[in-house]
Enzyme design. Structure first.
Site, PDB file in Angstrom:
ATOM      1  N   HIS A 104       9.489   4.906  -1.380  1.00 36.64           N
ATOM      2  CA  HIS A 104       9.188   4.587   0.033  1.00 36.64           C
ATOM      3  C   HIS A 104       7.839   3.695  -0.078  1.00 36.64           C
ATOM      4  O   HIS A 104       6.953   4.125  -0.618  1.00 36.64           O
ATOM      5  CB  HIS A 104       8.954   5.906   0.612  1.00 36.64           C
ATOM      6  N   LEU A 105       7.782   2.864   0.771  1.00 35.44           N
ATOM      7  CA  LEU A 105       6.649   1.731   0.822  1.00 35.44           C
ATOM      8  C   LEU A 105       5.469   2.641   1.168  1.00 35.44           C
ATOM      9  O   LEU A 105       5.451   3.280   2.145  1.00 35.44           O
ATOM     10  CB  LEU A 105       6.899   0.376   1.789  1.00 35.44           C
ATOM     11  N   HIS A 106       4.641   2.362   0.338  1.00 35.75           N
ATOM     12  CA  HIS A 106       3.163   2.995   0.356  1.00 35.75           C
ATOM     13  C   HIS A 106       2.032   2.244  -0.328  1.00 35.75           C
ATOM     14  O   HIS A 106       2.479   1.711  -1.459  1.00 35.75           O
ATOM     15  CB  HIS A 106       3.309   4.575   0.072  1.00 35.75           C
ATOM     16  N   LEU A 107       1.021   2.184   0.259  1.00 35.41           N
ATOM     17  CA  LEU A 107      -0.172   1.628  -0.329  1.00 35.41           C
ATOM     18  C   LEU A 107      -1.354   2.589  -0.480  1.00 35.41           C
ATOM     19  O   LEU A 107      -1.637   3.564   0.337  1.00 35.41           O
ATOM     20  CB  LEU A 107      -0.966   0.568   0.510  1.00 35.41           C
TER      21      LEU A 107
END
Length: 143
Positions: A104-107
């Protein structure tokens, strides 16, 4: 959340409120919360996630990317003001070859201080070669 895989997504569960989190910010398209204590690289280590389920930067809409990065900027400034950080590292892994652990897109926004004894800059170089001129291929793909 669109594009859900058959396996439950821990970040989707957090965003929906089905799993606990120490919230830093909740916005329409992005949210931020503390990483688990045992995973924290520094005090205040924060994850910024898209509310929509996308795997990585390659899959995200322009709006999701823009709102996530805007939140990263605001959190970075808050880390300076509230924690006395003198810098931040913004870390992301997107896609199967990137060592991405949660799909899941995460920074990761990691506060930094002079002499904190921590480094995030890679010391090894990729051994990969590609059969084309990387500059020409990337430039052509952008047009």
């Amino acid at each position: 959340m669109g594009g859900m895989s058959p396996e439950p997504c821990v970040f989707c569960n957090i965003v929906r409120g089905d799993a606990p989190a120490k919230w830093v910010a909740r916005e329409e398209h992005a949210a931020a919360f503390f990483t688990l204590p045992e995973s924290a690289l520094a005090p205040g280590h924060t994850l910024v996630v898209t509310r929509s389920h996308v795997v990585g930067v390659q899959d995200a809409s322009e709006n999701d990317l823009a709102t996530a990065m805007s939140l990263v900027g605001r959190i970075s400034r808050a880390m300076t003001a509230a924690l006395g950080a003198t810098g931040v590292n913004v870390l992301n892994a997107s896609g199967p070859g990137s060592e991405q652990s949660v799909h899941h897109l995460h920074l990761h926004v990691v506060p930094r201080w002079q002499g904190d004894g921590f480094t995030t800059w890679p010391v090894e170089r990729s051994g990969m070669t590609v059969p084309v001129d990387p500059h020409e291929a990337l430039s052509a793909a952008m047009h």
